[in-house]
Design a protein around this motif. Sequence first.
Motif, PDB file in Angstrom:
ATOM      1  N   GLY A 270      -5.528   5.600   8.155  1.00  0.00           N
ATOM      2  CA  GLY A 270      -4.907   4.443   7.510  1.00  0.00           C
ATOM      3  C   GLY A 270      -3.549   4.124   8.093  1.00  0.00           C
ATOM      4  O   GLY A 270      -3.182   2.954   8.263  1.00  0.00           O
TER       5      GLY A 270
ATOM      6  N   ASP B  47       0.814  -1.217   0.000  1.00  0.00           N
ATOM      7  CA  ASP B  47       0.000   0.000   0.000  1.00  0.00           C
ATOM      8  C   ASP B  47       0.845   1.263   0.000  1.00  0.00           C
ATOM      9  O   ASP B  47       0.349   2.353  -0.299  1.00  0.00           O
ATOM     10  CB  ASP B  47      -0.930   0.018   1.217  1.00  0.00           C
ATOM     11  CG  ASP B  47      -2.042  -1.011   1.099  1.00  0.00           C
ATOM     12  OD1 ASP B  47      -2.681  -1.328   2.131  1.00  0.00           O
ATOM     13  OD2 ASP B  47      -2.278  -1.506  -0.024  1.00  0.00           O
TER      14      ASP B  47
ATOM     15  N   GLU C 161      -4.034   2.438  11.455  1.00  0.00           N
ATOM     16  CA  GLU C 161      -4.583   1.094  11.269  1.00  0.00           C
ATOM     17  C   GLU C 161      -3.503   0.129  10.794  1.00  0.00           C
ATOM     18  O   GLU C 161      -3.470  -1.037  11.199  1.00  0.00           O
ATOM     19  CB  GLU C 161      -5.744   1.137  10.273  1.00  0.00           C
ATOM     20  CG  GLU C 161      -7.002   1.783  10.855  1.00  0.00           C
ATOM     21  CD  GLU C 161      -8.120   1.913   9.840  1.00  0.00           C
ATOM     22  OE1 GLU C 161      -7.823   1.841   8.614  1.00  0.00           O
ATOM     23  OE2 GLU C 161      -9.289   2.107  10.259  1.00  0.00           O
ATOM     24  N   ARG C 162      -2.591   0.619   9.947  1.00  0.00           N
ATOM     25  CA  ARG C 162      -1.481  -0.239   9.501  1.00  0.00           C
ATOM     26  C   ARG C 162      -0.537  -0.558  10.649  1.00  0.00           C
ATOM     27  O   ARG C 162      -0.065  -1.687  10.790  1.00  0.00           O
ATOM     28  CB  ARG C 162      -0.724   0.449   8.359  1.00  0.00           C
ATOM     29  CG  ARG C 162      -1.444   0.429   7.027  1.00  0.00           C
ATOM     30  CD  ARG C 162      -0.534   0.891   5.910  1.00  0.00           C
ATOM     31  NE  ARG C 162      -0.055   2.248   6.119  1.00  0.00           N
ATOM     32  CZ  ARG C 162      -0.714   3.342   5.722  1.00  0.00           C
ATOM     33  NH1 ARG C 162      -1.870   3.220   5.108  1.00  0.00           N
ATOM     34  NH2 ARG C 162      -0.209   4.535   5.929  1.00  0.00           N
TER      35      ARG C 162
ATOM     36  N   GLU D 137      -8.072  10.706   6.485  1.00  0.00           N
ATOM     37  CA  GLU D 137      -8.086   9.328   6.009  1.00  0.00           C
ATOM     38  C   GLU D 137      -6.675   8.739   5.976  1.00  0.00           C
ATOM     39  O   GLU D 137      -6.467   7.570   6.318  1.00  0.00           O
ATOM     40  CB  GLU D 137      -8.730   9.260   4.615  1.00  0.00           C
ATOM     41  CG  GLU D 137     -10.251   9.387   4.619  1.00  0.00           C
ATOM     42  CD  GLU D 137     -10.727  10.766   5.051  1.00  0.00           C
ATOM     43  OE1 GLU D 137      -9.998  11.753   4.796  1.00  0.00           O
ATOM     44  OE2 GLU D 137     -11.808  10.861   5.656  1.00  0.00           O
ATOM     45  N   SER D 138      -5.704   9.543   5.560  1.00  0.00           N
ATOM     46  CA  SER D 138      -4.318   9.048   5.532  1.00  0.00           C
ATOM     47  C   SER D 138      -3.826   8.743   6.939  1.00  0.00           C
ATOM     48  O   SER D 138      -3.162   7.734   7.179  1.00  0.00           O
ATOM     49  CB  SER D 138      -3.395  10.077   4.868  1.00  0.00           C
ATOM     50  OG  SER D 138      -3.682  10.186   3.493  1.00  0.00           O
TER      51      SER D 138
END
Length: 703
Positions: free
Chosen positions: A313, A68, A316-317, A309-310
């Motif tokens: 993300g 990703d 979450e990663r 959002e970044s």
Amino acid sequence: MDRKRAMTSVDLAALVGELREYTGAVVDKAYLYGDDFVRLKMRDYDRGRIELVIETGDPKRAHVAVPDHVADAPGRPPNFAMMLRNRIAGANFEGVEQYGFDRILTFRFEREDATTLIVVELFGDGNVAVMNEDREVIDCLDTVRLTSRTVAPGSQYGYPDERFSPLDCDYDAFAARMDDSDTDLVRTLATQLNFGGLYAEELCTRAGVEKTMDIENAGATQYEALYGALERLREPILEGRTDPRLYETDDGDVVDATPLPLREHEAEGYDATAFESFNGAIDEYFYRLETESEDEEQAGSGTDRPDFESEIGKYERIIEQQEGAIESYDKQADEEQQKAESLYGNYDVVDEICSTVRAAREDNVPWAEIETTFEAGAEQGIEAAEAVVSVDGAEGTVTVDLGNGPIELDPMVGVEKNADRLYTESKRVRKKKEGAQAAIEDTREDLAEVKRRREEWEVDDASEDSDDEDDGETDYLTMSSVPVRSDEKWHERFRWFRTSDGFLVIGGRNADQNEELVKKYMDPSDRFFHAQAHGAPVTILKATEPDEPARDIDIPEGSKREAAQFAVSYSSVWKDSRFEGDVYEVDAEQVSKTPESGEYVEKGSFVIRGDREYYRDVSVGVSVGIKCEPDTRVIGGPPSAIDPVAETSVRIEPGQYAQNDIAKRLYRTFRERFTDTSFVRKIASPDRIQEFCPPGGSRMLDE
């Protein structure tokens, strides 16, 4: 704040071992982005897709990236990318080496028709050179023609002169390099020892020496301390026992990623996130570095909305990686413990193997002959010999299989010490798991904070203004900046709370405080409470404040019952995971330190004479909250006394989380509830919250 823009020699030394784990991966395609970013897309049977990224401009890095994090393939491939595809498409990745202590990596790829070496230079202007097995350059990103070396198509690749490596030097070589300097200690470590500024300061800090001390004033004492710090730093790196950290500021900007925790970064107050692998940490770091730079550019160009959002993300990663680390730690710890138990479960067999080897070595029997003896014994069906898998004379070890996989033994120390070594390793891994669990909770807290900020951003301004007009009371939970108003009180070093009627109740945390409370702070009009359980604290319901004259006060029954609940909640009743217990109340004059004849009263204990008033089956119960008016502080005690005066509170009961763990959970909950998270951090740290948590395990009632 100086952000890392290039991987260091120490980084590469730590990373090489992890990159070798991808040995056997097959190259699919090669890409070139711009003029300094190379991407090798590979595949592995077990790992799936693997992305090796190499950047030689700004920043300078080489590592495996999460798919990703990789940009879409560029358009028509340039000649360099086409050359790479022709050379290594379908080739196996066979390993990587660091050139001495330089920022140079050499990757090796094998195919039936060719061997290809890719040299990555992460210093100076940076470069990537592709060579054949004879080290003849096929192509390179930049041509280098210097007196000392040449990097150009058709020429023999010339490595720069190898630098001194502090990772494999002995003390004499270390001291000699130090003596060659004419500056201070930290600059000597940075230049003569090639550590660079950060690790030079880290060594000085770990060694406890003054970094600005002139080399002429330094001697064996400082050298030995620094060399000892060097050994402690390099051993885990060389042995692959890294404990990676990603460091960031309070604002969430990444600063560095390191293979080991650094005291220099801790001293700066940077937030640290633990990672399972250094490769994962360095990948996340450079991805964040690029993303944050883009966000800054967007902000400068007038883009108003933050890229929530970044951020979401990203966290979450990180959580996904941390969960993977915890799972691997569990598995590893269980395996080590199972090995230890297997040794004890097959004690006679293992003892026979160790005794046989020791006896043979005492007679100077070669290791090869010992291995032959075991092989012969296995053919004869001897149980101990059948368990032997291999003998390693170079390491002096014997590997056995007792039915649950291979176990490496040191036959010179016997069964117990071999098992103890495995148990110790299991404990070490479980400790790493605890650190990872704490780290993942912090990351979840950060994730919740970003989501909260996103929700706040999306709320309509007009509706917010309307809410403010309609609400006559101050809503501290939604205030962007809560004023801190605190004044340390004398009773805060004890356990304490104020009843619903405003009476102060104080309790001892230990035997010393129990003694002090009775002797110094209990007045004749006060009431003494004690749970009918061993190890219960002294609890005093103050009829008057300490600066007021003692006088008879009619204390309401509700305050007495709250004092009783306080007494039982902070006793061993809670620690024993029970939910109720008996409490008695007496006058202050009934409490004495004088024992009956022939008896002894322990420290913190007292003799109670006369009748007692009992409160039967008192339920345990504690609320912990944050109070904002008239002062700001953490409070805790019986829910009926705490909940009405706290801006927000959480009820707890006996449960599975230790004091420090439940305190961290409460802290995260309060941070989620307050918009001004810095306010929570200032007045309600986990340490302060823990002061109000009963001894033993607890859980939040709303979990």
